[in-house]
Write a protein that holds these residues in place. Structure first.
Motif, PDB file in Angstrom:
ATOM      1  N   PRO A  24       0.812  -1.192   0.093  1.00 43.94           N
ATOM      2  CA  PRO A  24       0.025  -0.076   0.206  1.00 43.94           C
ATOM      3  C   PRO A  24       0.944   1.271  -0.010  1.00 43.94           C
ATOM      4  N   GLU A  25       2.015   1.220   0.802  1.00 46.51           N
ATOM      5  CA  GLU A  25       2.707   2.514   0.754  1.00 46.51           C
ATOM      6  C   GLU A  25       3.770   2.803  -0.652  1.00 46.51           C
ATOM      7  N   HIS A  26       3.450   1.990  -1.319  1.00 52.63           N
ATOM      8  CA  HIS A  26       4.058   2.270  -2.890  1.00 52.63           C
ATOM      9  C   HIS A  26       3.340   2.669  -3.639  1.00 52.63           C
ATOM     10  N   VAL A  27       1.892   2.441  -3.540  1.00 52.25           N
ATOM     11  CA  VAL A  27       1.011   2.994  -4.565  1.00 52.25           C
ATOM     12  C   VAL A  27       0.973   4.383  -4.382  1.00 52.25           C
ATOM     13  N   VAL A  28       1.146   5.117  -5.771  1.00 48.45           N
ATOM     14  CA  VAL A  28       0.897   6.699  -6.182  1.00 48.45           C
ATOM     15  C   VAL A  28      -0.325   7.022  -6.366  1.00 48.45           C
ATOM     16  N   CYS A  29      -1.141   6.373  -7.216  1.00 43.97           N
ATOM     17  CA  CYS A  29      -2.540   6.424  -7.471  1.00 43.97           C
ATOM     18  C   CYS A  29      -3.328   5.452  -8.231  1.00 43.97           C
ATOM     19  N   GLY A  30      -4.504   5.383  -8.221  1.00 43.63           N
ATOM     20  CA  GLY A  30      -5.293   4.385  -8.934  1.00 43.63           C
ATOM     21  C   GLY A  30      -5.423   4.829 -10.190  1.00 43.63           C
ATOM     22  N   ILE A  31      -5.683   4.213 -11.213  1.00 39.60           N
ATOM     23  CA  ILE A  31      -5.932   4.299 -12.411  1.00 39.60           C
ATOM     24  C   ILE A  31      -7.106   3.691 -13.088  1.00 39.60           C
ATOM     25  N   ALA A  32      -7.341   2.488 -12.682  1.00 34.35           N
ATOM     26  CA  ALA A  32      -8.733   1.927 -13.406  1.00 34.35           C
ATOM     27  C   ALA A  32      -9.305   0.632 -12.601  1.00 34.35           C
ATOM     28  N   ASP A  33     -10.675   0.652 -12.661  1.00 32.75           N
ATOM     29  CA  ASP A  33     -11.213  -0.535 -11.844  1.00 32.75           C
ATOM     30  C   ASP A  33     -11.710  -1.626 -13.237  1.00 32.75           C
ATOM     31  N   THR A  34     -10.849  -2.574 -12.995  1.00 32.04           N
ATOM     32  CA  THR A  34     -10.994  -3.572 -14.214  1.00 32.04           C
ATOM     33  C   THR A  34     -11.736  -5.021 -13.520  1.00 32.04           C
ATOM     34  N   SER A  35     -12.429  -4.811 -12.564  1.00 33.27           N
ATOM     35  CA  SER A  35     -13.212  -5.790 -11.999  1.00 33.27           C
ATOM     36  C   SER A  35     -14.347  -6.177 -12.967  1.00 33.27           C
ATOM     37  N   ASP A  36     -14.990  -5.475 -13.705  1.00 31.88           N
ATOM     38  CA  ASP A  36     -15.968  -5.967 -14.852  1.00 31.88           C
ATOM     39  C   ASP A  36     -15.286  -5.487 -16.106  1.00 31.88           C
ATOM     40  N   PRO A  37     -14.628  -6.748 -16.809  1.00 31.46           N
ATOM     41  CA  PRO A  37     -13.924  -6.359 -18.117  1.00 31.46           C
ATOM     42  C   PRO A  37     -14.784  -5.703 -19.113  1.00 31.46           C
ATOM     43  N   ALA A  38     -16.073  -6.078 -19.002  1.00 35.35           N
ATOM     44  CA  ALA A  38     -17.178  -5.239 -20.015  1.00 35.35           C
ATOM     45  C   ALA A  38     -17.263  -3.907 -19.877  1.00 35.35           C
ATOM     46  N   HIS A  39     -16.874  -3.440 -18.579  1.00 35.84           N
ATOM     47  CA  HIS A  39     -16.954  -1.971 -18.026  1.00 35.84           C
ATOM     48  C   HIS A  39     -16.063  -1.549 -17.383  1.00 35.84           C
ATOM     49  N   LEU A  40     -14.777  -1.344 -18.213  1.00 34.87           N
ATOM     50  CA  LEU A  40     -13.722  -0.879 -17.447  1.00 34.87           C
ATOM     51  C   LEU A  40     -13.856   0.696 -17.025  1.00 34.87           C
ATOM     52  N   VAL A  41     -13.596   1.035 -15.797  1.00 35.16           N
ATOM     53  CA  VAL A  41     -13.602   2.464 -15.422  1.00 35.16           C
ATOM     54  C   VAL A  41     -12.537   2.909 -15.039  1.00 35.16           C
ATOM     55  N   VAL A  42     -12.079   4.167 -15.769  1.00 36.36           N
ATOM     56  CA  VAL A  42     -10.853   4.540 -16.110  1.00 36.36           C
ATOM     57  C   VAL A  42     -11.015   5.660 -14.809  1.00 36.36           C
ATOM     58  N   LEU A  43      -9.809   6.008 -13.969  1.00 40.15           N
ATOM     59  CA  LEU A  43      -9.382   6.961 -13.018  1.00 40.15           C
ATOM     60  C   LEU A  43     -10.775   6.900 -11.962  1.00 40.15           C
ATOM     61  N   PRO A  44     -11.245   6.020 -11.326  1.00 44.57           N
ATOM     62  CA  PRO A  44     -12.461   6.006 -10.362  1.00 44.57           C
ATOM     63  C   PRO A  44     -11.947   6.774  -9.372  1.00 44.57           C
ATOM     64  N   GLU A  45     -12.887   6.278  -8.000  1.00 46.82           N
ATOM     65  CA  GLU A  45     -12.442   6.915  -7.055  1.00 46.82           C
ATOM     66  C   GLU A  45     -11.208   6.157  -6.277  1.00 46.82           C
ATOM     67  N   PRO A  46     -10.188   6.819  -5.843  1.00 45.69           N
ATOM     68  CA  PRO A  46      -9.076   5.990  -5.472  1.00 45.69           C
ATOM     69  C   PRO A  46      -9.076   4.853  -4.860  1.00 45.69           C
ATOM     70  N   ASP A  47     -10.175   4.407  -4.084  1.00 46.99           N
ATOM     71  CA  ASP A  47     -10.155   3.088  -3.211  1.00 46.99           C
ATOM     72  C   ASP A  47     -11.078   2.194  -3.902  1.00 46.99           C
ATOM     73  N   GLN A  48     -11.359   2.574  -5.057  1.00 44.86           N
ATOM     74  CA  GLN A  48     -12.089   1.570  -6.169  1.00 44.86           C
ATOM     75  C   GLN A  48     -11.140   1.009  -7.454  1.00 44.86           C
ATOM     76  N   ALA A  49     -10.047   1.496  -7.334  1.00 42.26           N
ATOM     77  CA  ALA A  49      -9.087   1.174  -8.542  1.00 42.26           C
ATOM     78  C   ALA A  49      -8.353  -0.129  -8.123  1.00 42.26           C
ATOM     79  N   ASP A  50      -8.311  -1.108  -8.869  1.00 38.68           N
ATOM     80  CA  ASP A  50      -7.668  -2.162  -8.587  1.00 38.68           C
ATOM     81  C   ASP A  50      -6.361  -2.421  -9.441  1.00 38.68           C
ATOM     82  N   LEU A  51      -6.281  -1.294 -10.431  1.00 42.98           N
ATOM     83  CA  LEU A  51      -5.256  -1.210 -11.271  1.00 42.98           C
ATOM     84  C   LEU A  51      -4.340  -0.083 -10.849  1.00 42.98           C
TER      85      LEU A  51
END
Length: 592
Positions: A177-204
């Motif tokens: 966690p301390e090495h994370v700079v920022c979240g860039i995408a939520d890829t949990s649903d491959p059919a609806h990729l979300v780019v730059l979501p809320e920080p705690d929602q990004a898995d990429l």
């Protein structure tokens, strides 16, 4: 009707927006114009009189000015208003034509910024040194790592160095966690990729690489290491397979088995001279190859063995000769007919040896991955590169199943389809999946809407648009923005860039959170004068004049942030007359 010089002068005096000229009519030029934002800048597009049937109609973009000319010469550039332009983008697919236009533009307006699209970047950099304010970019070089990463099953190809740190794209679960700079995408649903979501929602996420190698480098090293370990056995097996055809191989193996079996029996026979194992092998081979002398004093068993060995020897020599001739004929046929001498497995098949395909096969080869290429024409751009690298090239239509069978698609690890024909690409992808149901397919499609529908309908392909991935960086460089890196995520391209807060701007005196925009902008770092960079700065940190924000942003978000960080705009003092050369009379369309 106003004369052209008059129109240019009125546009310059009456409109404070910067003016950019784009020469080109393909998908990259189309996406570049949209990335520039015709609503915020003035754009003049130079297109040929006849549009290519597969290219998007750039003239339908709202708010642009269109000049039709089949050649970008001095007269065309002056008519486009080069003397007052802030930048010129030469986006034609002809390297020599782009260089000629750049030299002409430099003579007309020495201070204008020129962005060259080049495949041969080495040649382009030579021109860059001569022209001064010039940048050379390759859309193929930008997009190739994305296709390579997708073919190898990696998350993303991005790793870059900034402010003394190396940043990589990784899954949040793979980094601390301390090495994370920022979240860039939520890829949990491959059919609806979300780019730059809320920080705690990004898995990429973008994370700092501290000692551990980036995912792509780990994969590359793993591939190269396993390749080196098995290369001796792999090379020997490959040589033997290419040496023997099936029938000759079976017969030769049978004769050798007979020779070795009777050689062992000769060693163990009671009537034979006392021989050690090496002497038995030596005597057996020599007898088989040269024939045996009559031994009257030997027993019947030994004599029978010598007879069999002599017969085997008579068969072995012509069989070896036949095998050599067969191997040479197969090699020549493979080279002339564009086919594989032997089937392959565990390789990557690349369809299309144009600009992108050439970069892809070179990068895969550098990673130690075995590659087989397919192209319709023998003199494709990448054919020479493939020959230099020892990569087999099959000349044929990849849309036909038999061509894919020839490339051993049924046993390959991935199929990368990057030709310039959407129909051929889609047909090759579908046929590849028919040959191997769980095949990893990476597909290049020019039609973004088609790509989206295919991905949502079939759910089996990774599709990318080269021009859509590259256009944001071309636009940023043309507008003299400091681009740190481009991060491709799915079919999206995010820019990592530096934005400076101007005195009196909307961000001056505001907290860092004012520069963030959900799904548009994320602040990665803040650099204040005389201080060290602050990574992931606190949201309540107050911004001041001259502060440098390193952000990762989408196109629209970056445009918004630049307005917020820039000085207050100067409103025009007079109405701009309608330009009779705007458009071509066709109905206006919407940009993507």
């Amino acid at each position: 009707m106003l004369r052209q010089p008059t129109v240019n002068r009125l546009l310059t005096n009456g409109d404070a927006r910067p003016h950019y000229i784009v020469c080109g009519h393909d998908a990259l030029a189309y996406h570049l114009v949209n990335a520039l934002g015709p609503a915020t800048v003035r754009v003049t597009v130079v297109v040929p009189s006849k549009r290519h049937p597969t290219a998007p109609d750039i003239t339908k973009i709202r708010g642009i000015r269109v000049i039709r000319a089949d050649r970008v010469d001095e007269a065309t550039l002056r008519a486009a208003g080069l003397e007052t332009a802030a930048g010129l983008a030469l986006m034609q697919q002809d390297d020599v034509g782009n260089i000629h236009a750049a030299l002409t533009a430099h003579e007309v307006a020495t201070r204008v910024r020129i962005v060259l699209r080049m495949f041969n970047t080495g040649l382009g950099y030579g021109v860059k040194r001569l022209l001064g304010d010039c940048e050379v970019l390759s859309d193929a070089a930008m997009a190739a790592p994305t296709f390579v990463a997708a073919a190898l099953g990696e998350v993303a190809p991005t790793n870059f160095h900034h402010y003394g740190r190396t940043l990589v794209v990784a899954h949040r679960a793979e980094v601390r966690p301390e090495h994370v700079v920022c979240g860039i995408a939520d890829t949990s649903d491959p059919a609806h990729l979300v780019v730059l979501p809320e920080p705690d929602q990004a898995d990429l996420v973008l994370a700092e690489a501290t000692g551990a190698q980036p995912a792509t480098e780990v994969a590359a090293n793993r591939i190269a290491r396993s390749r080196r370990l098995r290369r001796p056995l792999y090379g020997t097996g490959k040589a033997l397979r290419s040496f023997f055809s099936r029938k000759i191989g079976i017969i030769t193996a049978a004769v050798l088995a007979i020779a070795l079996t009777f050689g062992f029996l000769l060693y163990r026979a009671d009537g034979a001279a006392h021989l050690d194992p090496w002497q038995a092998v030596y005597t057996t081979l020599l007898t088989a190859l040269n024939g045996a002398e009559v031994e009257i004093d030997k027993g019947i068993a030994v004599q029978l063995m010598q007879i069999v060995l002599t017969v085997a020897g008579l068969a072995l020599v012509p069989l070896i000769t036949a095998a050599v001739v067969d191997a040479m004929v197969n090699a020549r046929l493979a080279l002339s007919a564009g086919r594989l001498a032997v089937p392959r497995e565990g390789h990557v098949v690349v369809v299309g040896l144009g600009n992108v395909g050439t970069r892809v096969i070179r990068q895969l080869h550098n990673l130690g991955v075995e590659v087989v290429a397919i192209d319709k024409v023998p003199n494709a751009r990448g054919a020479v590169v493939a020959k230099q690298l020892g990569i087999p090239v099959i000349i044929g239509d990849a849309a036909l199943e038999e061509t894919l069978v020839e490339a051993s698609v049924s046993s390959c690890r991935a199929l990368v389809v990057v030709s310039t024909d959407d129909v051929t690409n889609l047909q090759a992808a579908l046929n590849g999946r028919a040959l191997q149901p769980d095949l990893r397919v990476v597909l290049r499609l020019f039609d973004g809407d088609l790509a989206q529908r295919i991905r949502s309908t079939f759910g089996i392909f990774r599709s990318h648009s080269v021009s859509y991935l590259a256009a944001p960086e071309f636009a940023a460089v043309l507008r003299k923005r400091q681009v740190v890196a481009t991060v491709p995520v799915g079919r999206h391209a995010l820019l990592v860039t530096i934005v400076v807060v101007a005195k009196g701007s909307a961000l001056d005196g505001q907290p860092v959170r004012g520069a963030d925009q959900t799904r548009g902008v994320r602040v990665m770092a803040l650099l204040k004068a005389g201080q060290r960079p602050r990574w992931s700065p606190a949201p309540d940190t107050v911004l001041g004049p001259g502060d440098e924000l390193t952000v990762i942003a989408r196109r629209a978000g970056l445009s918004w942030l630049i307005k917020q960080a820039g000085p207050s705009p100067i409103l025009p003092t007079q109405q701009v007359p309608e330009d009779p050369t705007m458009g071509d009379g066709s109905p206006a369309g919407t940009s993507d």
